[in-house]
Scaffold this motif. Structure first.
Motif, PDB file in Angstrom:
ATOM      1  N   VAL A 201      15.686  -2.187   1.673  1.00 22.73           N
ATOM      2  CA  VAL A 201      14.827  -1.207   2.360  1.00 22.73           C
ATOM      3  C   VAL A 201      13.360  -1.555   2.160  1.00 22.73           C
ATOM      4  O   VAL A 201      12.539  -1.462   3.089  1.00 22.73           O
ATOM      5  CB  VAL A 201      15.130   0.211   1.847  1.00 22.73           C
ATOM      6  N   ARG A 202      13.008  -1.967   0.941  1.00 22.75           N
ATOM      7  CA  ARG A 202      11.613  -2.334   0.666  1.00 22.75           C
ATOM      8  C   ARG A 202      11.182  -3.527   1.528  1.00 22.75           C
ATOM      9  O   ARG A 202      10.097  -3.516   2.124  1.00 22.75           O
ATOM     10  CB  ARG A 202      11.458  -2.688  -0.817  1.00 22.75           C
TER      11      ARG A 202
ATOM     12  N   ASN B 181       0.844  -1.178   0.000  1.00 22.52           N
ATOM     13  CA  ASN B 181       0.000   0.000   0.000  1.00 22.52           C
ATOM     14  C   ASN B 181       0.886   1.237   0.000  1.00 22.52           C
ATOM     15  O   ASN B 181       1.526   1.579   0.979  1.00 22.52           O
ATOM     16  CB  ASN B 181      -0.906  -0.007   1.242  1.00 22.52           C
ATOM     17  N   ARG B 182       0.909   1.948  -1.129  1.00 21.16           N
ATOM     18  CA  ARG B 182       1.806   3.089  -1.261  1.00 21.16           C
ATOM     19  C   ARG B 182       1.412   4.223  -0.323  1.00 21.16           C
ATOM     20  O   ARG B 182       2.252   4.993   0.146  1.00 21.16           O
ATOM     21  CB  ARG B 182       1.795   3.582  -2.710  1.00 21.16           C
TER      22      ARG B 182
ATOM     23  N   LEU C 123       8.252  -3.538   4.301  1.00 22.26           N
ATOM     24  CA  LEU C 123       7.135  -4.485   4.232  1.00 22.26           C
ATOM     25  C   LEU C 123       7.006  -5.271   5.533  1.00 22.26           C
ATOM     26  O   LEU C 123       5.898  -5.553   6.007  1.00 22.26           O
ATOM     27  CB  LEU C 123       7.336  -5.449   3.061  1.00 22.26           C
ATOM     28  N   TYR C 124       8.139  -5.630   6.116  1.00 25.37           N
ATOM     29  CA  TYR C 124       8.117  -6.365   7.373  1.00 25.37           C
ATOM     30  C   TYR C 124       7.524  -5.507   8.494  1.00 25.37           C
ATOM     31  O   TYR C 124       6.687  -5.972   9.270  1.00 25.37           O
ATOM     32  CB  TYR C 124       9.529  -6.810   7.736  1.00 25.37           C
TER      33      TYR C 124
ATOM     34  N   TYR D   1      16.311   3.348  -7.488  1.00 27.40           N
ATOM     35  CA  TYR D   1      16.101   3.107  -6.056  1.00 27.40           C
ATOM     36  C   TYR D   1      14.645   3.377  -5.659  1.00 27.40           C
ATOM     37  O   TYR D   1      14.037   2.617  -4.901  1.00 27.40           O
ATOM     38  CB  TYR D   1      17.042   4.000  -5.257  1.00 27.40           C
ATOM     39  N   SER D   2      14.078   4.439  -6.203  1.00 30.95           N
ATOM     40  CA  SER D   2      12.712   4.832  -5.837  1.00 30.95           C
ATOM     41  C   SER D   2      11.687   3.822  -6.316  1.00 30.95           C
ATOM     42  O   SER D   2      10.736   3.498  -5.593  1.00 30.95           O
ATOM     43  CB  SER D   2      12.387   6.215  -6.417  1.00 30.95           C
ATOM     44  N   VAL D   3      11.842   3.315  -7.549  1.00 33.26           N
ATOM     45  CA  VAL D   3      10.849   2.380  -8.064  1.00 33.26           C
ATOM     46  C   VAL D   3      10.899   1.055  -7.297  1.00 33.26           C
ATOM     47  O   VAL D   3       9.870   0.394  -7.096  1.00 33.26           O
ATOM     48  CB  VAL D   3      11.040   2.161  -9.581  1.00 33.26           C
ATOM     49  N   ILE D   4      12.086   0.652  -6.848  1.00 32.93           N
ATOM     50  CA  ILE D   4      12.166  -0.583  -6.055  1.00 32.93           C
ATOM     51  C   ILE D   4      11.541  -0.383  -4.684  1.00 32.93           C
ATOM     52  O   ILE D   4      10.830  -1.251  -4.166  1.00 32.93           O
ATOM     53  CB  ILE D   4      13.630  -1.023  -5.912  1.00 32.93           C
ATOM     54  N   LYS D   5      11.766   0.773  -4.087  1.00 29.86           N
ATOM     55  CA  LYS D   5      11.306   1.021  -2.723  1.00 29.86           C
ATOM     56  C   LYS D   5       9.824   1.343  -2.635  1.00 29.86           C
ATOM     57  O   LYS D   5       9.127   0.864  -1.726  1.00 29.86           O
ATOM     58  CB  LYS D   5      12.120   2.169  -2.127  1.00 29.86           C
TER      59      LYS D   5
END
Length: 414
Positions: free
Chosen positions: A150-151, A4-5, A155-156, A93-97
């Motif tokens: 970081v992602r 959820n962004r 999420l965790y 980096y932003s699209v992965i995170k």
């Protein structure tokens, strides 16, 4: 894997930082405008990348696509790697995170790998193109792995927060269910204590009113029954209210619905002084006989030990059956109460012939008597059958298994 962004991205929280990053990329483009390949046109490409980075949190996939397209323009124009190309790494980096789907980050990584090879081919200087490609590849790969780490951590953390919120909602739901169950128990006890006593009192009061002049002695007896019934109802009401005011009262161990009633365990801690509900059945029948019912009582079989709550359920089923007979069959009706101990269960049967005299002023009925009996019997996995008889009158029969058995719950209405 999705995220959820609105929760993880938090686009408004990092507006100032994103503005700083965008301004840095724009300054890198301006700093080399005089001597970099492409001159002012390259600076415009860098400025466009800088503007796109302003939206990297809210629209990470779109920003990555725009930056990749601008980088491809740079490659086609043959300008080679320039300082403002750090925007490519930031967009990756932003699209992965921040992207909803990790698939977007994988696609961005594949695109970055292609860009690494093209950038290596356009590198001029003392090192070979493949060495430059390896260097760019290591830097790009490190950025991709950092973003993935970081992602994963976010999420965790989000899963922990969601789990905590779910547990909190479950606790609130359990608390509401407990409150509803307690309210149901209180309503059931109030019905048992008040409605049954009021039915007897109304019938006796009507009888006293119509026999006061013709038979004063009978009227006095009826008034005495009214007074005795009212005192008993008041005593049980006080006991019920006392239990409700003491959350830690020991009656909680007496079984469901045991508060303020015959057979409660809260009356005393000494079992020798505990009032057993089944032992009070004769007194209960005497009160209804005084109210005008011709009640008979029979007990068959050998009684097995029963918990106080189960005894109370038997008592309440008999009480409700007798009250219904008094209200609907009328004064003078024949009622037979049978308590049969069948080894693994106790069967309670209340049968009336329906041939009594209708009351002058029918006692009001809230329609909760059978519902309360079903709830009580259902607590002990028993079955309840209530309905008219072919020969006339009404029959209530409840089968309550003893705690040593584990039958299935069955509640029916004839």
């Amino acid at each position: 894997m999705t995220v959820n962004r609105a929760i993880l991205g938090r686009p408004l929280r990092g507006v100032a930082f994103d503005a700083f990053v965008s301004a840095t990329v724009a300054l890198l483009g301006l700093a080399g405008m005089a001597n970099q390949p492409g001159g002012g046109r390259a600076t415009l490409v860098g400025a466009a990348m800088a503007v796109a980075l302003l939206f990297r949190r809210a629209h990470p996939s779109a920003v990555a696509a725009v930056v990749a397209a601008l980088a491809m323009v740079q490659v086609v124009a043959g300008w080679g790697p320039l300082p403002f190309d750090v925007a490519v790494l930031i967009a990756l980096y932003s699209v992965i995170k921040y992207a909803d789907r990790l698939r977007d980050g994988v696609l961005a990584g594949i695109g970055a790998a292609v860009g690494v090879v093209l950038a290596g081919l356009q590198t001029s200087g003392a090192i070979a193109w493949w060495a430059a490609a390896i260097y760019y590849g290591l830097v790009t790969g490190a950025v991709w792995l950092v973003g993935l780490n970081v992602r994963t951590r976010r999420l965790y953390v989000f899963s922990l927060e969601e789990r905590a919120a779910t547990l909190e909602r479950e606790r609130e739901a359990e608390a509401r269910a407990a409150v509803a169950e307690e309210r149901t128990r209180i309503a059931r006890e109030l019905h048992d204590v008040v409605a049954h006593s009021m039915a007897v009192m109304i019938v006796q009061a009507d009888g006293a009113r119509f026999t006061l002049d013709r038979d004063p002695e009978t009227a006095r007896q009826a008034v005495k029954v009214v007074a005795d019934t009212g005192r008993q109802a008041l005593e049980e009401m006080r006991r019920l209210v006392g239990v409700l005011r003491e959350p830690d009262a020991p009656d909680a161990q007496a079984g469901p619905g045991a508060a303020g009633a015959p057979g409660d365990a809260g009356a005393t801690a000494d079992p020798a002084h505990r009032r057993l509900a089944l032992a009070e059945l004769p007194a209960l029948l005497d009160r209804f006989r005084a109210a005008g019912l011709r009640a008979r009582h029979a007990v068959t079989g050998e009684q097995a030990p029963m918990p106080p709550g189960l005894e109370l359920t038997v008592y309440r089923v008999v009480q409700e059956g007798l009250t219904n007979a008094l209200k609907h069959a009328g004064v003078g009706a024949d009622v037979e109460v049978t308590v049969a101990h069948a080894g693994d269960a106790v069967v309670v049967r209340v049968v009336d012939d329906g041939r009594g005299r209708p009351p002058v002023s029918p006692a009001p009925s809230g329609g909760h008597g059978l519902v309360g009996m079903r709830e009580r019997v259902g607590v002990y996995d028993g079955s309840l059958t209530a309905g008219p008889r072919l020969a006339g009158g009404w029959q209530v029969e409840a089968r309550l298994p003893l705690p040593s058995t584990s039958p299935t719950t069955e509640v029916t209405a004839a």
